[in-house]
Write a protein that holds these residues in place. Structure first.
Motif, short mmCIF file in Angstrom:
data_model
loop_
_atom_site.label_atom_id
_atom_site.label_comp_id
_atom_site.label_asym_id
_atom_site.label_seq_id
_atom_site.Cartn_x
_atom_site.Cartn_y
_atom_site.Cartn_z
N LYS A 61 -7.69 13.17 2.62
CA LYS A 61 -6.63 14.00 2.04
C LYS A 61 -5.36 13.19 1.82
CE LYS A 61 -4.78 18.12 1.00
NZ LYS A 61 -3.31 17.87 1.02
N LEU A 62 -5.02 12.32 2.76
CA LEU A 62 -3.87 11.43 2.57
C LEU A 62 -4.07 10.55 1.35
CD1 LEU A 62 -3.12 10.24 6.23
CD2 LEU A 62 -1.60 11.61 4.79
N VAL A 63 -5.27 10.01 1.20
CA VAL A 63 -5.58 9.14 0.06
C VAL A 63 -5.48 9.91 -1.25
CG1 VAL A 63 -7.46 7.90 -1.07
CG2 VAL A 63 -6.98 7.50 1.35
N GLU A 64 -6.08 11.09 -1.30
CA GLU A 64 -6.06 11.87 -2.54
C GLU A 64 -4.64 12.31 -2.90
OE1 GLU A 64 -8.45 12.26 -4.71
OE2 GLU A 64 -9.70 11.00 -3.44
N ASP A 65 -3.85 12.67 -1.89
CA ASP A 65 -2.46 13.04 -2.16
C ASP A 65 -1.68 11.86 -2.71
OD1 ASP A 65 -2.92 15.61 -1.31
OD2 ASP A 65 -1.98 15.35 0.66
N PHE A 66 -1.95 10.67 -2.18
CA PHE A 66 -1.28 9.46 -2.68
C PHE A 66 -1.64 9.22 -4.14
CE2 PHE A 66 -1.74 4.88 -3.56
CZ PHE A 66 -0.41 4.51 -3.52
N SER A 77 7.64 -0.71 -2.91
CA SER A 77 6.81 -1.59 -2.09
C SER A 77 5.97 -2.51 -2.96
CB SER A 77 5.88 -0.77 -1.19
OG SER A 77 6.58 -0.05 -0.22
N ASP A 78 5.92 -3.79 -2.61
CA ASP A 78 5.08 -4.73 -3.34
C ASP A 78 3.61 -4.38 -3.14
OD1 ASP A 78 7.23 -6.20 -4.28
OD2 ASP A 78 7.23 -7.54 -2.55
N PHE A 79 2.83 -4.45 -4.21
CA PHE A 79 1.37 -4.22 -4.14
C PHE A 79 1.05 -2.87 -3.48
CE2 PHE A 79 2.15 -8.83 -2.98
CZ PHE A 79 2.15 -9.28 -4.30
N LEU A 80 1.77 -1.82 -3.91
CA LEU A 80 1.71 -0.54 -3.21
C LEU A 80 0.30 0.03 -3.15
CD1 LEU A 80 3.08 1.81 -1.78
CD2 LEU A 80 3.57 2.80 -4.04
N ILE A 81 -0.38 0.13 -4.29
CA ILE A 81 -1.71 0.75 -4.28
C ILE A 81 -2.67 -0.06 -3.41
CG2 ILE A 81 -3.72 1.40 -5.68
CD1 ILE A 81 -1.84 2.00 -7.98
N TYR A 82 -2.70 -1.36 -3.63
CA TYR A 82 -3.56 -2.22 -2.81
C TYR A 82 -3.23 -2.06 -1.34
CZ TYR A 82 -5.60 -6.51 -0.90
OH TYR A 82 -6.30 -7.42 -0.14
N GLY A 83 -1.94 -2.03 -1.02
CA GLY A 83 -1.52 -1.91 0.36
C GLY A 83 -1.98 -0.61 1.00
N ILE A 84 -1.92 0.49 0.25
CA ILE A 84 -2.36 1.77 0.81
C ILE A 84 -3.88 1.77 0.98
CG2 ILE A 84 -2.47 4.26 0.44
CD1 ILE A 84 0.26 3.23 1.25
N THR A 85 -4.63 1.09 0.10
CA THR A 85 -6.08 1.00 0.34
C THR A 85 -6.36 0.31 1.67
OG1 THR A 85 -6.50 -1.14 -0.79
CG2 THR A 85 -6.56 0.85 -2.16
#
Length: 287
Positions: free
Chosen positions: A171-176, A194-202
């Protein structure tokens, strides 16, 4: 002596280039061929064959076509493991990953499918194949820790909660991902700068997943789940980034958690260069 007793079976995804192939080289150097069988997981079979030749076609390395972003490919690979290797594994290294700096919903889906969802599904399927005292190693990045430090305290608490479940993490991932499309990252608690935000959240999600796996599944067969960052290494994925280090050093970080005795490692922890790292703000959330 049975096949299971003779060889430790290590499966490495994304093993045909960069850190993956450097790790295979190190394993071949450190372990005799009769003690260790290495399954070289690769999405592109032709590239896998090229890597196999580059490795001088060792008898204890076998190619396994595997795209961890595809459930169908995972199932085919598992069938092959069952048919050819008695359905047994000792170590899984989830090394396959992709990187980009783009900020679109489609890019986010692609990165999460490989860097998070693919690993999550892969591990769920392969846990049943793991032998007693097996190890599942998720290759992560300190970028995940950095983006966690730059998000709101509320989000930090959610990602590092000792009671976080897989469905809550999804759910956190989908909300992001939705917040990228809705352009409300900041109101949700993320730092859009944030640098490389999507990669960083993965990778933050992968670290969180590792801890959930350690809590939920380690009691089955005394399995060990850890995440490890190889550091910023000079590979095709990093292209011309500054301050990179040789992929061999990154491979050393992964080798450490493959080969170190169990009592020297903490289940669910995050490692680099043989040292346990904080997930965020100097504290490590481990149960």
């Amino acid at each position: 002596m049975s096949f299971e007793e003779e060889q430790r079976i290590i499966l490495i995804t994304g093993a045909n280039r960069g850190i993956g192939v450097a790790l295979v080289k190190k394993l071949l150097k450190e372990f005799p061929s009769d003690s260790t069988l290495i399954l070289l997981g690769c999405r592109d079979l032709k590239k896998g064959e090229d890597a196999f030749i580059q490795l001088n076609s060792p008898s204890n390395v076998k190619l396994l076509q595997l795209d961890t972003s595809s459930r169908e490919s995972i199932i085919r690979a598992i069938d092959q493991i069952k048919q050819l290797y008695d359905g047994k594994l000792d170590v899984i290294v989830n090394n396959a990953g992709i990187f980009t700096t783009e900020m679109t919903v489609n890019v986010a889906r692609e990165l999460f499918n490989t860097n998070y969802y693919g690993i999550k599904i892969f591990n769920e399927y392969l846990i049943s194949l793991m032998r007693e005292n097996g190890r599942i190693i998720n290759v992560s990045s300190r970028v995940g820790s950095i983006v966690l430090q730059e998000m709101s305290k509320s989000l930090q608490d959610k990602y590092t909660s000792s009671t976080l479940t897989k469905s809550q993490l999804d759910k956190l991932v989908e909300d992001f991902i939705s917040s990228i499309e809705k352009n409300n990252l900041e109101s949700l608690g993320y730092n859009p700068k944030s640098d490389f935000l999507i990669y960083g959240i993965t990778k933050a999600a992968l670290n969180a997943l590792t801890q959930i796996e350690a809590r939920e599944s380690s009691s089955r067969k005394n399995l060990l789940f850890v995440s490890v960052t190889p550091g910023l290494c000079a590979t095709d994925m990093t292209r011309d980034m500054p301050n990179t280090r040789p992929p061999e050093l990154g491979a050393d970080s992964i080798f450490y958690v493959i080969n170190t005795t169990r009592d020297q490692l903490k289940n669910g922890a995050f490692y680099r260069d043989g040292q346990q790292l904080p997930l965020i703000n100097g504290s490590i959330i481990i149960n």
